[in-house]
Structures are given as C-alpha cells and as structure tokens.
Write a protein that holds these residues in place. Structure first.
Motif, PDB file in Angstrom:
ATOM      1  N   LYS A   1      -3.709   6.441  13.227  1.00  0.00           N
ATOM      2  CA  LYS A   1      -4.822   5.506  13.425  1.00  0.00           C
ATOM      3  C   LYS A   1      -4.313   4.066  13.461  1.00  0.00           C
ATOM      4  O   LYS A   1      -4.781   3.254  14.251  1.00  0.00           O
ATOM      5  N   LEU A   2      -3.359   3.757  12.594  1.00  0.00           N
ATOM      6  CA  LEU A   2      -2.812   2.416  12.567  1.00  0.00           C
ATOM      7  C   LEU A   2      -2.074   2.118  13.869  1.00  0.00           C
ATOM      8  O   LEU A   2      -2.188   1.025  14.421  1.00  0.00           O
TER       9      LEU A   2
ATOM     10  N   GLU B   1      -2.076  11.123   9.560  1.00  0.00           N
ATOM     11  CA  GLU B   1      -3.354  10.739  10.160  1.00  0.00           C
ATOM     12  C   GLU B   1      -3.539   9.227  10.079  1.00  0.00           C
ATOM     13  O   GLU B   1      -3.924   8.577  11.049  1.00  0.00           O
ATOM     14  N   TRP B   2      -3.223   8.649   8.917  1.00  0.00           N
ATOM     15  CA  TRP B   2      -3.346   7.209   8.714  1.00  0.00           C
ATOM     16  C   TRP B   2      -2.413   6.455   9.659  1.00  0.00           C
ATOM     17  O   TRP B   2      -2.816   5.482  10.294  1.00  0.00           O
TER      18      TRP B   2
ATOM     19  N   LYS C   1      -2.489  12.594   3.748  1.00  0.00           N
ATOM     20  CA  LYS C   1      -3.157  12.031   4.934  1.00  0.00           C
ATOM     21  C   LYS C   1      -2.305  10.975   5.637  1.00  0.00           C
ATOM     22  O   LYS C   1      -2.796  10.246   6.508  1.00  0.00           O
ATOM     23  N   HIS C   2      -1.018  10.871   5.257  1.00  0.00           N
ATOM     24  CA  HIS C   2      -0.168   9.805   5.799  1.00  0.00           C
ATOM     25  C   HIS C   2      -0.068   9.858   7.328  1.00  0.00           C
ATOM     26  O   HIS C   2      -0.195   8.836   7.994  1.00  0.00           O
TER      27      HIS C   2
ATOM     28  N   HIS D   1       1.840  10.958   0.893  1.00  0.00           N
ATOM     29  CA  HIS D   1       0.401  11.238   0.806  1.00  0.00           C
ATOM     30  C   HIS D   1       0.031  12.254   1.892  1.00  0.00           C
ATOM     31  O   HIS D   1       0.502  12.167   3.025  1.00  0.00           O
TER      32      HIS D   1
ATOM     33  N   GLN E   1       0.826  -1.206   0.000  1.00  0.00           N
ATOM     34  CA  GLN E   1       0.000   0.000   0.000  1.00  0.00           C
ATOM     35  C   GLN E   1       0.865   1.262   0.000  1.00  0.00           C
ATOM     36  O   GLN E   1       0.498   2.267  -0.602  1.00  0.00           O
TER      37      GLN E   1
ATOM     38  N   HIS F   1      -2.532   6.093  -1.846  1.00  0.00           N
ATOM     39  CA  HIS F   1      -2.934   5.445  -0.588  1.00  0.00           C
ATOM     40  C   HIS F   1      -2.301   6.194   0.586  1.00  0.00           C
ATOM     41  O   HIS F   1      -1.147   6.599   0.512  1.00  0.00           O
ATOM     42  N   PRO F   2      -3.037   6.395   1.677  1.00  0.00           N
ATOM     43  CA  PRO F   2      -2.478   7.118   2.829  1.00  0.00           C
ATOM     44  C   PRO F   2      -1.249   6.450   3.441  1.00  0.00           C
ATOM     45  O   PRO F   2      -0.514   7.092   4.182  1.00  0.00           O
ATOM     46  N   ALA F   3      -0.992   5.186   3.134  1.00  0.00           N
ATOM     47  CA  ALA F   3       0.209   4.527   3.648  1.00  0.00           C
ATOM     48  C   ALA F   3       1.475   5.087   3.010  1.00  0.00           C
ATOM     49  O   ALA F   3       2.558   4.970   3.568  1.00  0.00           O
TER      50      ALA F   3
END
Length: 119
Positions: free
Chosen positions: A90-91, A86-87, A83-84, A81, A69, A75-77
């Motif tokens: 959350k992870l 933030e992603w 939103k990386h 990116h 990903q 992809h935020p991964a």
C-alpha cells in the motif's frame, strides 16, 4: 556553466526513456505527465511545476517516521509483522515504488521478493 546543447541532449534522453516506460505500461499517464512537467525546460531552465499533492506539505514521505514505526513490533512497518507485506504494498502504491526503493533495503527487498514470487 554547463553547455546548453548537452543539457538539451540529456533532457531528450530522459524524455525518450520516460516515453518508453509509459508506452510499456510501467508508468501510468498521470505519473508520466507529472514527471514530464517537473523536468527542466529547454536550456536548463527549471520548471515552475510543483505537484499539487506536495504544495501543502502534508503528503511528504518521512523516512524517519517510517524507520521509527518499523521498530515497533506491533506496527505493520515492522518487517516481522504479519501484515508487513500488505502495508509495504500500500505504501508503494501511495508514494510510488521509487520512493520506497530509496527508503531502505527492507522495503526494497520485500517488494522485489514479492515481484519475483509472481514469476
């Protein structure tokens, strides 16, 4: 065969450190209880405990999938990116920071850098 006294001493040290982390607020009570339950019992007998969220196998962390990903710029991964961060946060919350720190230098560096920015 390892010496039972050494095993019990090591387990005692681990439990003491976990208690310190729990009392410091680094580990939540459920995390502390889960880790404690997974430790071997006295004299090195393995614990029969298996965290229920891993029984079905559906929630297992898949580093290969995350690496795949991360190659996709949409992809935020992907570290570039927007939103990386933030992603990744959350992870980290979902799987625990230890899993993320071990998953790769990019994730670990992002989390450490975010934490350092707060100080």
């Amino acid at each position: 065969m390892p010496d039972a006294a050494q095993i019990n001493r090591s387990l005692g040290t681990i439990r003491t450190e976990l208690e310190y982390l729990a009392s410091s607020g680094v580990l939540s009570p459920p995390q502390f209880q889960s880790i404690q339950a997974q430790l071997p019992q006295p004299n090195g007998q393995p614990s029969p405990y298996v965290d229920p969220k891993y029984v079905s196998g559906g929630n297992q962390f898949n580093p290969a999938l995350v690496a795949q990903q991360a190659q996709d710029p949409n992809h935020p991964a992907n570290p570039n990116h927007p939103k990386h961060h933030e992603w990744a946060g959350k992870l980290a919350h979902k799987f625990g920071n230890a899993a993320i720190m071990g998953a790769g230098a990019t994730f670990g560096a992002d989390l450490v850098n975010d934490a350092m920015r707060k100080f």
